[in-house]
Design an enzyme around this catalytic site. Structure first.
Site, mmCIF file in Angstrom:
data_model
loop_
_atom_site.group_PDB
_atom_site.id
_atom_site.type_symbol
_atom_site.label_atom_id
_atom_site.label_comp_id
_atom_site.label_asym_id
_atom_site.label_seq_id
_atom_site.Cartn_x
_atom_site.Cartn_y
_atom_site.Cartn_z
ATOM 1 N N THR A 1 -10.218 5.731 19.251
ATOM 2 C CA THR A 1 -10.640 5.469 20.630
ATOM 3 C C THR A 1 -9.530 4.689 21.336
ATOM 4 O O THR A 1 -9.735 3.575 21.804
ATOM 5 C CB THR A 1 -12.001 4.751 20.640
ATOM 6 O OG1 THR A 1 -12.920 5.543 19.872
ATOM 7 C CG2 THR A 1 -12.562 4.624 22.049
ATOM 8 N N HIS A 2 -8.338 5.241 21.284
ATOM 9 C CA HIS A 2 -7.189 4.642 21.950
ATOM 10 C C HIS A 2 -6.653 5.635 22.969
ATOM 11 O O HIS A 2 -5.596 6.218 22.786
ATOM 12 C CB HIS A 2 -6.083 4.294 20.942
ATOM 13 C CG HIS A 2 -6.527 3.354 19.854
ATOM 14 N ND1 HIS A 2 -5.820 3.181 18.695
ATOM 15 C CD2 HIS A 2 -7.602 2.540 19.754
ATOM 16 C CE1 HIS A 2 -6.443 2.286 17.920
ATOM 17 N NE2 HIS A 2 -7.533 1.895 18.547
ATOM 18 N N ASN A 3 -7.426 5.858 24.027
ATOM 19 C CA ASN A 3 -6.988 6.742 25.100
ATOM 20 C C ASN A 3 -6.235 5.891 26.112
ATOM 21 O O ASN A 3 -6.686 4.797 26.446
ATOM 22 C CB ASN A 3 -8.197 7.396 25.767
ATOM 23 C CG ASN A 3 -9.204 7.925 24.755
ATOM 24 O OD1 ASN A 3 -10.003 7.158 24.221
ATOM 25 N ND2 ASN A 3 -9.152 9.191 24.478
#
Lengths: 246, 571
Positions: free
Chosen positions: B500-502
């Site tokens: 979840t590293h957008n």
């Protein structure tokens, strides 16, 4: 094999921990499970009957008896009983799946189900309009149809090897169905079988925490601070139910 | 017609790490701040039953309800984008604290190289090193300028760690000592030292000991229970906005949080924003909240979506390369891994903490020579022990059956008998990786979903392969009986969880033509609008992003105060 220790390793009981774990900002309590979760008075000892009580959870919320039996048999092939311990049947996995289908998961309630629907690329994920209840209804019926077509018997009447062959046909998309993806159904059945084997027993599977015991998984423990830097040790499992009594 | 409320000094859109930090800094200075949060309130007491893998990890208890809003995705512009109907690749946070509640707590600073990546790459390897379709650019800030803000965030959160020999210079040591070392981490340390690499303890927001931060917030130490990522911390040991900055803001009396308030438009007149329009999701009523300053602090996707829906800033056009909103969407390349199976060794890997691990950065950033490699940058390599939970932990050696008798025997046998050495690869920006509004799919309020156009490139495939090889080399030294490692990265697939590293979409820089915000995260086009978060990253590094988000939020808070005093662009 590692030695089994009799006690849980953590030195803190939940109650004690709760009392120690407050955090404050200038004297203002900002969180922590302080107060509200600590019983106001010490529980009085009640004599609990040692008689084994009936498991009222083991009844059907969604499946027909036939659907239940097919799922019970199929999940046992996916996760069979062996020397390590019980399989899906004895763990209550089919009841777990039945109960899951009866709620949010069965209706895809928290997933995007708006039109328009298009067939996408594999990397775009599920794009169908059917919810999991529909997929299970169709998938189970097609397992029966496929068993009849190949062996002239219901799935539940097949030998273990024959049942495996039916499941493999689904897994390899070798069953001709237009409404659902046979492989998609198989993968869903496989994942939900593992969920039933290893989720907290409160959901109706993992009966008696036997799934966890096979894997030496300790379930829900308050703390591993004392063992995190040590070699492997079996910790006696406990479920979320045990939190309710602290 | 929306009901109009009295004007406030500042309105914040989304109360997670960025919103919480800004709220605490501004309210301390006496500004009246309203925080609009579309989810519900969250508190530590909510996590009484948190050790429930099914509810939190598989049924996504803490995540955004996708039936109301999701994203659409396509690998390239020739393909029709389709909605992400179920969770997979990344998990969108929801409610007070946002994704800051369900993170692992791995808190790394980016490398000095990252902030000047274009200049440094050209300087060392020449212009030709950068592929024509790569949209590489400097950040408009240097590490030394950002260092004091990193320090502030780390002290706020109480980060437990030790000096990383290959990172930028620190002005102070970590506020708490490193976490405990598990036997598996010791194996990794021994082997990497023998290989002349530079192992160090992963910087952790889980707290190695009880800690009182500069705001006076006291938190207890981590108990290594193994339920961090996808879960909230039942002890408040893991730093999150709800147990750190939000109570500080509340205590000033200047902060008002309105939950269940879904901001749908930023309101603009001329070259200033005037406030926001939001829907009270409990009643359906549309409400206008006027403010002198608007701070956009939602997750990456909604930062871009709100700007585009509100007609604020110039949308990015991949055909001309002009415009800035939606540009430089990047992610993380995390599949370059190796897994080792041990027949005779069992580990306590059911125990752990989200940020428990050992790391080497010898193959991260430009810490190694890329002259003969077909990629730039790299990634951290770590052995982490985040706690293996039984539903998602069914390891079998590659090629072995995934169901049936043999599967069961293997998955039970290896449950506590395998270790992973994993890389977290950086993600470079490309001209055709971007975010815009989807032309057909809508959310529950009839507003368009955000559309992602993204795929892995040759840069990513080469880097992942390289890192997988390095992971394998380290793992070999640890003596497993069998090793599986990534062979090919494959296309980007939205169905399997990665990270979840957008990042990107409202990027920072020194030039208004190529960036959306200045280095205080103030919009170039609109002086009284600040857009804070990983949306400001021009690329994503080979580390977790939160430390950099936190540092930028502290800097943005300073910028907002400057703007209030002097007006105009604060750079």
């Amino acid at each position: 094999m590692a030695e089994q220790n009799k006690e849980n390793p953590e030195s803190l009981s939940r109650r004690k921990f709760i009392q120690n774990a407050g955090f404050t900002v200038g004297g203002l309590a900002v969180g922590g499970i302080i107060g509200s979760l600590i019983p106001k008075e010490k529980k009085t000892e009640t004599k609990v009957s040692q008689q084994k009580s009936e498991d009222f959870n083991q009844a059907l919320m969604y499946f027909t008896p036939e659907q239940y039996q097919v799922v019970d048999a199929a999940t046992e092939r996916i996760f069979p009983e062996d020397d390590h311990g019980p399989g899906a049947k004895a763990l209550g996995v089919a009841f777990f799946i039945d109960h899951q289908l009866s709620g949010n998961w069965g209706f895809n309630a928290r997933e995007y189900m708006q039109a328009p629907f298009f067939r996408g690329e594999k990397v775009q994920g599920y794009q169908g309009r059917l919810n999991r209840r529909d997929i299970f209804d169709i998938g189970i019926r097609e397992m029966q149809n496929h068993s009849q077509a190949v062996y002239k018997k219901d799935f539940t009447e097949l030998s273990g090897d024959e049942q495996d062959a039916v499941l493999k046909d689904f897994e390899a998309d070798k069953v001709d169905i237009t409404t659902i993806s046979p492989n998609g159904f198989f993968q869903m059945l496989r994942s939900v079988t593992l969920e039933g084997a290893y989720s907290d027993p409160l959901y109706g599977g993992n009966k008696n925490m036997d799934g966890w015991k096979m894997k030496n998984y300790p379930g829900s423990q308050m703390a591993y601070a004392d063992i995190i830097d040590k070699d492997f040790k079996v910790v006696k499992p406990q479920s979320l139910k045990s939190h309710m009594t602290h | 017609m929306a009901r109009k409320l009295p004007k406030v000094d500042v309105v914040i859109i989304g109360v997670g790490w960025a919103g919480g930090i800004i709220a605490s800094e501004l309210t301390k200075k006496g500004l009246k701040v309203v925080g609009l949060e579309r989810g519900k309130e969250r508190k530590t007491e909510d996590y009484f039953m948190v050790h429930d893998e099914l509810r939190y990890a598989l049924r996504y208890e803490l995540m955004q309800d996708l039936s109301k809003e999701t994203i659409t995705f396509r690998g390239n512009e020739k393909v029709r984008a389709l909605p992400m109907r179920q969770y997979g690749s990344f998990l969108l946070g929801d409610g007070l604290g946002g994704s800051g509640v369900h993170w692992n707590g791995q808190t790394f600073r980016f490398l000095p190289y990252d902030f000047e990546i274009y200049s440094k790459t050209v300087e060392r390897y020449g212009k030709n090193k950068i592929p024509a379709d790569m949209a590489l650019q400097d950040w408009g800030i240097k590490y030394d300028q950002l260092e004091p803000y990193y320090d502030r965030f780390e002290k706020l959160a109480g980060i437990s760690g030790e000096e990383n020999p290959l990172a930028g210079k620190r002005s102070d040591k970590y506020p708490t000592p490193p976490m405990k070392k598990s036997p598996a981490m010791e194996m990794f340390e021994k082997v990497t030292k023998q290989m002349k690499l530079h192992p160090y303890m992963m910087p952790s927001a889980n707290l190695s000991e009880s800690y009182k931060n500069p705001d006076g917030i006291q938190r207890a130490a981590c108990q290594y229970c193994g339920y961090c990522e996808r879960f909230g911390c039942e002890y408040g040991a893991k730093a999150d906005p709800v147990v750190t900055v939000i109570p500080v803001a509340n205590k000033t009396g200047n902060f008002e949080i309105r939950t269940h308030s879904n901001v749908r438009r930023i309101l603009k007149t001329g070259d200033k924003v005037t406030g926001v329009m939001y829907t009270d999701v409990t009643t359906g009523e549309d409400i206008e909240q006027p403010a002198d300053i608007v701070v956009l602090t939602s997750y990456v996707f909604n930062n871009i979506r709100l700007l585009l829906m509100s007609d604020v800033g110039k949308p990015y056009d991949p055909n001309t390369g002009t415009g800035v909103i939606g540009k430089n969407y990047a992610y993380q390349v995390i599949k370059g891994n190796a897994v080792g199976f041990f027949d005779d060794k069992e580990f306590n890997t059911f125990a752990g903490a989200g940020a428990l691990g050992m790391v080497v950065d010898d193959y991260n950033g430009d810490n190694f020579d890329h002259s003969n490699l077909n990629f730039i940058h790299g990634g951290m390599i770590s052995l982490s022990q985040t706690g293996l939970r039984p539903i998602q932990n069914n390891p079998v050696p590659g090629g072995k059956p995934t169901w049936g008798k043999e599967f069961k025997a293997n998955s039970v046998k290896y449950a506590n008998r395998f270790l992973s050495v994993a890389s977290q690869g950086s993600s470079m920006p490309f001209k055709r990786h971007y975010l815009d509004l989807d032309p057909s799919y809508k959310d529950a309020y009839g507003d368009p979903l955000i559309r992602i156009t993204f795929d892995f490139e040759e840069q990513d495939r080469q880097m992942a392969k390289f890192l997988a090889t390095k992971c394998t080399d380290i793992l070999k030294g640890m003596g497993p009986n069998h090793i599986d490692s990534m062979k090919d990265l494959g296309p980007y697939d939205i169905t399997t969880y990665q990270s979840t590293h957008n990042t990107g979409g409202v990027i920072m820089g020194a030039d208004p033509a190529t960036s959306a915000v200045n280095n205080y995260l103030q919009m170039w086009d609109v002086d009284n609008l600040f857009v804070v978060g990983a949306s400001a990253f021009p690329h994503n590094s080979g580390y977790n992003p939160t430390d950099t988000v936190g540092a930028l939020a502290y800097r943005a808070a300073e910028g907002i105060l400057k703007y209030r005093d002097q007006g105009g662009q604060v750079v």
